[in-house]
Write a protein that holds these residues in place. Structure first.
Motif, PDB file in Angstrom:
ATOM      1  N   ILE A   2       0.769  -1.219  -0.150  1.00  0.00           N
ATOM      2  CA  ILE A   2       0.547  -0.083  -0.298  1.00  0.00           C
ATOM      3  C   ILE A   2       1.134   0.888  -0.290  1.00  0.00           C
ATOM      4  N   ASP A   3       0.568   2.198  -1.438  1.00  0.00           N
ATOM      5  CA  ASP A   3       1.613   3.143  -0.918  1.00  0.00           C
ATOM      6  C   ASP A   3       0.460   4.878  -0.660  1.00  0.00           C
ATOM      7  N   HIS A   4       0.268   5.351   0.231  1.00  0.00           N
ATOM      8  CA  HIS A   4      -0.801   5.692   0.848  1.00  0.00           C
ATOM      9  C   HIS A   4      -0.561   7.196   0.687  1.00  0.00           C
ATOM     10  N   ALA A   5       0.942   7.882   0.144  1.00  0.00           N
ATOM     11  CA  ALA A   5       0.672   9.247  -0.538  1.00  0.00           C
ATOM     12  C   ALA A   5       0.064   8.947  -1.817  1.00  0.00           C
ATOM     13  N   HIS A   6       0.701   7.542  -2.311  1.00  0.00           N
ATOM     14  CA  HIS A   6       0.329   7.585  -3.922  1.00  0.00           C
ATOM     15  C   HIS A   6      -1.987   7.587  -3.964  1.00  0.00           C
ATOM     16  N   ASP A   7      -2.591   7.196  -2.848  1.00  0.00           N
ATOM     17  CA  ASP A   7      -3.654   6.979  -2.538  1.00  0.00           C
ATOM     18  C   ASP A   7      -4.530   8.421  -1.962  1.00  0.00           C
ATOM     19  N   LEU A   8      -4.018   9.234  -1.189  1.00  0.00           N
ATOM     20  CA  LEU A   8      -3.952  10.621  -1.477  1.00  0.00           C
ATOM     21  C   LEU A   8      -4.315  11.802  -1.975  1.00  0.00           C
ATOM     22  N   ASP A   9      -3.072  10.746  -3.316  1.00  0.00           N
ATOM     23  CA  ASP A   9      -2.928  11.864  -4.254  1.00  0.00           C
ATOM     24  C   ASP A   9      -4.301  11.263  -5.171  1.00  0.00           C
ATOM     25  N   ALA A  10      -4.196   9.904  -5.676  1.00  0.00           N
ATOM     26  CA  ALA A  10      -5.719  10.041  -6.528  1.00  0.00           C
ATOM     27  C   ALA A  10      -7.160   9.529  -5.816  1.00  0.00           C
ATOM     28  N   LEU A  11      -7.219  10.187  -3.708  1.00  0.00           N
ATOM     29  CA  LEU A  11      -8.267  10.573  -3.519  1.00  0.00           C
ATOM     30  C   LEU A  11      -8.856  12.098  -3.137  1.00  0.00           C
ATOM     31  N   HIS A  12      -7.401  12.883  -3.456  1.00  0.00           N
ATOM     32  CA  HIS A  12      -7.474  13.852  -3.575  1.00  0.00           C
ATOM     33  C   HIS A  12      -8.388  13.919  -5.200  1.00  0.00           C
ATOM     34  N   SER A 122      -2.335   2.730   6.253  1.00  0.00           N
ATOM     35  CA  SER A 122      -1.838   3.218   5.013  1.00  0.00           C
ATOM     36  C   SER A 122      -2.942   2.725   4.364  1.00  0.00           C
ATOM     37  N   ARG A 123      -3.805   2.353   4.721  1.00  0.00           N
ATOM     38  CA  ARG A 123      -5.372   1.856   4.118  1.00  0.00           C
ATOM     39  C   ARG A 123      -6.597   2.303   4.182  1.00  0.00           C
ATOM     40  N   ILE A 124      -5.896   3.803   5.063  1.00  0.00           N
ATOM     41  CA  ILE A 124      -7.365   4.536   5.423  1.00  0.00           C
ATOM     42  C   ILE A 124      -7.608   5.204   4.258  1.00  0.00           C
ATOM     43  N   PRO A 125      -6.596   5.999   3.296  1.00  0.00           N
ATOM     44  CA  PRO A 125      -7.406   6.455   2.436  1.00  0.00           C
ATOM     45  C   PRO A 125      -7.449   6.138   0.981  1.00  0.00           C
ATOM     46  N   PHE A 126      -7.180   5.069   1.011  1.00  0.00           N
ATOM     47  CA  PHE A 126      -8.095   3.972   0.228  1.00  0.00           C
ATOM     48  C   PHE A 126      -9.602   3.776   0.770  1.00  0.00           C
ATOM     49  N   ARG A 127      -9.697   3.115   1.970  1.00  0.00           N
ATOM     50  CA  ARG A 127     -11.129   3.263   1.854  1.00  0.00           C
ATOM     51  C   ARG A 127     -11.933   4.719   1.864  1.00  0.00           C
ATOM     52  N   ARG A 128     -11.165   5.400   1.903  1.00  0.00           N
ATOM     53  CA  ARG A 128     -11.915   6.646   2.114  1.00  0.00           C
ATOM     54  C   ARG A 128     -12.489   6.980   0.251  1.00  0.00           C
ATOM     55  N   ARG A 129     -11.363   6.757  -0.407  1.00  0.00           N
ATOM     56  CA  ARG A 129     -11.164   6.747  -1.957  1.00  0.00           C
ATOM     57  C   ARG A 129     -12.284   6.399  -2.277  1.00  0.00           C
ATOM     58  N   VAL A 130     -13.153   4.760  -1.875  1.00  0.00           N
ATOM     59  CA  VAL A 130     -13.799   3.700  -1.872  1.00  0.00           C
ATOM     60  C   VAL A 130     -15.210   4.658  -2.273  1.00  0.00           C
ATOM     61  N   GLU A 131     -15.463   5.123  -0.708  1.00  0.00           N
ATOM     62  CA  GLU A 131     -15.995   5.815   0.038  1.00  0.00           C
ATOM     63  C   GLU A 131     -17.011   7.044  -1.271  1.00  0.00           C
ATOM     64  N   VAL A 132     -15.862   7.439  -1.480  1.00  0.00           N
ATOM     65  CA  VAL A 132     -16.188   8.903  -2.474  1.00  0.00           C
ATOM     66  C   VAL A 132     -16.489   8.074  -3.814  1.00  0.00           C
ATOM     67  N   GLU A 133     -15.836   7.588  -4.518  1.00  0.00           N
ATOM     68  CA  GLU A 133     -15.503   6.832  -6.142  1.00  0.00           C
ATOM     69  C   GLU A 133     -17.029   6.801  -6.181  1.00  0.00           C
ATOM     70  N   LEU A 134     -17.391   5.277  -5.329  1.00  0.00           N
ATOM     71  CA  LEU A 134     -18.752   4.394  -5.230  1.00  0.00           C
ATOM     72  C   LEU A 134     -19.864   5.405  -5.237  1.00  0.00           C
ATOM     73  N   HIS A 135     -19.817   5.939  -4.266  1.00  0.00           N
ATOM     74  CA  HIS A 135     -20.942   7.224  -3.754  1.00  0.00           C
ATOM     75  C   HIS A 135     -21.230   8.269  -4.563  1.00  0.00           C
ATOM     76  N   HIS A 136     -20.101   8.541  -5.488  1.00  0.00           N
ATOM     77  CA  HIS A 136     -20.642   9.719  -6.653  1.00  0.00           C
ATOM     78  C   HIS A 136     -21.499   8.901  -7.910  1.00  0.00           C
ATOM     79  N   VAL A 137     -21.458   7.285  -7.695  1.00  0.00           N
ATOM     80  CA  VAL A 137     -21.631   6.774  -8.736  1.00  0.00           C
ATOM     81  C   VAL A 137     -23.114   6.818  -8.343  1.00  0.00           C
ATOM     82  N   ASP A 138     -23.010   6.620  -6.885  1.00  0.00           N
ATOM     83  CA  ASP A 138     -24.952   6.603  -5.720  1.00  0.00           C
ATOM     84  C   ASP A 138     -25.697   7.978  -6.741  1.00  0.00           C
TER      85      ASP A 138
END
Length: 229
Positions: A2-12, A122-138
């Motif tokens: 897991i690369d939390h820095a990458h995931d934070l950028d993708a989350l942004h 380290s997985r928390i940024p990706f977990r937040r990204r899941v919320e943002v991406e899937l709920h955007h679809v919702d």
């Protein structure tokens, strides 16, 4: 790894897409039903705001939510607010999360989420990204599973396949996407192994409960019924 820095950028980037899309909604559009049963679009936006604050709690060592009742009550309270309040809260809570995630920290530490679930920080940024991406679809405003970044789709399928692995109610499943990627999951329930094939977004939609699986090709038996997430 897991690369939390990458995931934070993708989350942004995912958050910016969400904020840009919701800017176009008016009060009437926010009050309309989302794709989640019983929730308006306002409920989805309110949930995303409160989830961001809840994950700040996680990163800072506090309980994610006081309790399930408080979580649900806060979403219901915030769901019908005027558009300006909703969108300001969505942006503000996202900024608060990014501020908390930018602080120096031990990303290898274990944190506690809702219902006692633990995970690496380290997985928390990706977990937040899941919320943002899937709920955007919702929200049902033009952003579909097929619009999700390919890398995200694959990783979320990885996560869900791991979640259902050896589940006592799920038979063995082999899943193959049309691009050649494959996954295995289930195996905890009696029954013949099942093979499913589809596009990666369709597989994700079925695994996360956003699609009914009717677009999947199924071999070896009926399409398994997956337990709720």
């Amino acid at each position: 790894m897991i690369d939390h820095a990458h995931d934070l950028d993708a989350l942004h980037e995912a958050t910016e897409r969400l904020l840009s899309a919701t800017e176009k909604l008016d009060d009437a559009a926010l009050a309309q039903p989302s794709r989640l049963p019983g929730w308006s679009r306002g409920h989805v936006v309110a949930h995303l705001s409160r989830n961001a604050d809840a994950i700040v709690n996680v990163l800072q060592g506090r309980p994610m939510y006081a309790d399930s009742e408080t979580r649900d009550r806060d979403i219901e309270r915030d769901a019908s607010r005027p558009r300006a309040e909703q969108l300001a809260d969505l942006a503000g809570s996202a900024a608060r999360f990014m501020d908390a995630a930018s602080a120096p920290a031990d990303w290898s530490r274990t944190v506690t989420l809702r219902n006692g679930v633990t995970d690496s920080a380290s997985r928390i940024p990706f977990r937040r990204r899941v919320e943002v991406e899937l709920h955007h679809v919702d929200l049902g405003i033009g952003y579909e599973l097929e619009d999700l970044p390919e890398e995200f789709v694959g990783r979320e399928i990885d996560f869900l396949a791991e979640r259902f692995d050896r589940h006592p109610k799920v038979v063995s499943i082999g899943a193959t996407a049309d691009d050649g990627r494959s996954w295995t999951t289930g195996g905890g329930a009696e029954g013949n192994p099942v093979v499913v094939r589809a596009t990666a977004p369709e597989l994700l939609g079925w695994l996360c409960g956003r699609r009914d699986g009717s677009a999947l090709t199924v071999e070896g038996g009926p399409l398994p019924v997956l337990p709720p997430l």
